[in-house]
Design a protein around this motif. Sequence first.
Motif, PDB file in Angstrom:
ATOM      1  N   LEU A 150      -7.740  -4.109   1.579  1.00  0.00           N
ATOM      2  CA  LEU A 150      -6.917  -5.137   2.212  1.00  0.00           C
ATOM      3  C   LEU A 150      -7.130  -6.524   1.611  1.00  0.00           C
ATOM      4  O   LEU A 150      -6.371  -7.452   1.930  1.00  0.00           O
ATOM      5  N   GLN A 174       0.827  -1.198   0.000  1.00  0.00           N
ATOM      6  CA  GLN A 174       0.000   0.000   0.000  1.00  0.00           C
ATOM      7  C   GLN A 174       0.864   1.251   0.000  1.00  0.00           C
ATOM      8  O   GLN A 174       2.053   1.212   0.344  1.00  0.00           O
ATOM      9  N   TYR A 204       0.023  -2.860   9.893  1.00  0.00           N
ATOM     10  CA  TYR A 204       0.662  -1.995   8.910  1.00  0.00           C
ATOM     11  C   TYR A 204       2.144  -1.896   9.278  1.00  0.00           C
ATOM     12  O   TYR A 204       2.476  -1.475  10.400  1.00  0.00           O
ATOM     13  N   ASN A 206      -8.122   2.353  14.484  1.00  0.00           N
ATOM     14  CA  ASN A 206      -7.568   2.082  13.171  1.00  0.00           C
ATOM     15  C   ASN A 206      -7.927   3.177  12.172  1.00  0.00           C
ATOM     16  O   ASN A 206      -7.044   3.872  11.651  1.00  0.00           O
ATOM     17  N   LEU A 220       2.101   5.784  11.761  1.00  0.00           N
ATOM     18  CA  LEU A 220       2.882   4.840  10.967  1.00  0.00           C
ATOM     19  C   LEU A 220       4.245   5.396  10.574  1.00  0.00           C
ATOM     20  O   LEU A 220       5.153   4.637  10.245  1.00  0.00           O
ATOM     21  N   ASP A 235       5.401   0.736  13.541  1.00  0.00           N
ATOM     22  CA  ASP A 235       4.473  -0.195  12.912  1.00  0.00           C
ATOM     23  C   ASP A 235       3.250  -0.342  13.812  1.00  0.00           C
ATOM     24  O   ASP A 235       3.337  -0.138  15.037  1.00  0.00           O
ATOM     25  N   PHE A 295       3.941   1.049   2.586  1.00  0.00           N
ATOM     26  CA  PHE A 295       3.881   0.099   3.686  1.00  0.00           C
ATOM     27  C   PHE A 295       3.220  -1.200   3.236  1.00  0.00           C
ATOM     28  O   PHE A 295       2.598  -1.275   2.157  1.00  0.00           O
ATOM     29  N   GLY A 327      -4.323   4.963  12.305  1.00  0.00           N
ATOM     30  CA  GLY A 327      -3.963   4.180  11.137  1.00  0.00           C
ATOM     31  C   GLY A 327      -3.621   5.066   9.952  1.00  0.00           C
ATOM     32  O   GLY A 327      -3.736   6.295  10.006  1.00  0.00           O
ATOM     33  N   ALA A 360       0.404  -4.001   4.286  1.00  0.00           N
ATOM     34  CA  ALA A 360      -0.787  -4.199   5.120  1.00  0.00           C
ATOM     35  C   ALA A 360      -1.122  -5.684   5.159  1.00  0.00           C
ATOM     36  O   ALA A 360      -1.160  -6.342   4.124  1.00  0.00           O
TER      37      ALA A 360
END
Length: 531
Positions: A398, A59, A96, A124, A156, A160, A71, A129, A73
């Motif tokens: 996702l 992502q 993530y 999240n 992030l 993580d 990153f 997130g 996911a």
Amino acid sequence: MVALNRRLARAVLAFGMLIALPSAGWAEEAPHGHPPAESKPAPRGPDGRRLPPDSVTKQSVTLPDGRVLDFTATAGSLPLVDEAGKLQAEIAFVAYTVASKDGQERPVTFAVNGGPGAASAYLNIGAIGPWRLPVGGDSISPSQPVTLTPNDGTWLGFTDLVFIDPVGTGYSRAADGNGKAYWSIESDAATLSAAIARYLRNNDRLASPKFFVGESYGGFRGPLITEKLQEEIGVGLSGMVLLSPVLDFGWLETPRANPWGYVLKLPSLAAGALERAGTVPTPALLGDAEAYASGAYLADLLKGPSDSAAVARMTEKVAPLVGLDPALVRAQAARLSTRSVQREIDRAEGRVTSAYDTGITGWDPNPAAAQSSFEDPQLTALQAPLTSAMLDLYARTLKWPVANMRYELLNNAVNRGWSWGSGRQAPEVLSNIQGTLALDGHLRVLVAHGFTDLVTPYFASKLLLAQVPAYSAGRLSLAVYPGGHMFYTRPDSRAAFKADVERMYTDALKVRDGGSARSAGAPAERLRTAP
């Protein structure tokens, strides 16, 4: 039932430390919006799993300040098994992770919400997130758009993130379909500790700096989980962030005759009055309200509602402080119930306010009735958009759609079925905070609140944290921001919260690596507001 839960807790700790079974499998795909890459077959896990194989996708988000975050996911589940390898529960998670550029182990933070019965979606896609669901400022619509946007407040960039759903929330489930054995203070903390340990082993992260963030009852869980990881599993955390937590239920769950609940909420009611007058609450502006609440107000409350002189004194002070009609304050003997305040703050406009944030209102369904039954304009109104946004994130971004299972954002069955223990003392975790800080001289704790939260008022945590011995100096702090229980929905508060957390992480990592933290020797608690 108590004995059963204790046996279960010991079993959970045992199977949490077993050698990890093969993961449920993974699928990797190109960045969001491109055709998916071919999925690899899933290794066989324990029999009885209902959740699909883990999905791993690449992502990328471009943040409002122009920074690009690339990153990985992962959406999937952690199978918890007993010593015979029999599946006991599947714990759903979303992780993530960012590839380290300098060879150093990146911190990993485990995030859990509260309730009990809430999934981790609030943290999240609401708070930390990479994506965020925008919600209205002073009013929330259940039918609002559910498109996620890049989150300017995401953590992030410096850690993580692993979001975990307890049994009965999100898609997490007990293997036999009956999660009640997991719904107690002890077994819940043991299960989550085991899930964290399993994730660390499965992903070779035991050497990483480790942190925890919990919201509301998730904040209550934090010290219990940290203690179990320290003393029973053999994993040390570098820090905890407790967001709008309950630290002692004995302080908040009080009967009407107990004056303490009114003392703790009065500064938050005063903060709400400041906001309605167009003023941003600050510690300095609330200093008088705090001093009055724990001083003359408490003394007059103890005199009882039949003391007319005490009621008159309190009415004269409380009414202008909280911005309510003196007749209402006098009628309640200056003992303002949350439910009445929710209705009276904006009665002239036929609206009710949220107990979670007095700055958020909705229409009163029965404005002419002597008493009105209404849903909370924040907590209940968020149910639909958060659920829909989370399901869309799972399925489209996702690539982890879950068929034939209901997603539980806020499961009332968990809340109603929760076992609080049979002791004569109300549950509390202040002693656990003290114990974990005493055992680990490097551990850091940040307690964060919103000024206008009536459910877990900040003044309760301020007074409780003042009871922690001086050995915590520089390692235990209190930050309070404009907003309520979910203050991170406000841009300035979200930015200030992120900055405070990143500062705490920097200090914790510096000490962990053998240096001395910049904040060492600072006061044991502080108050901060968004700029």
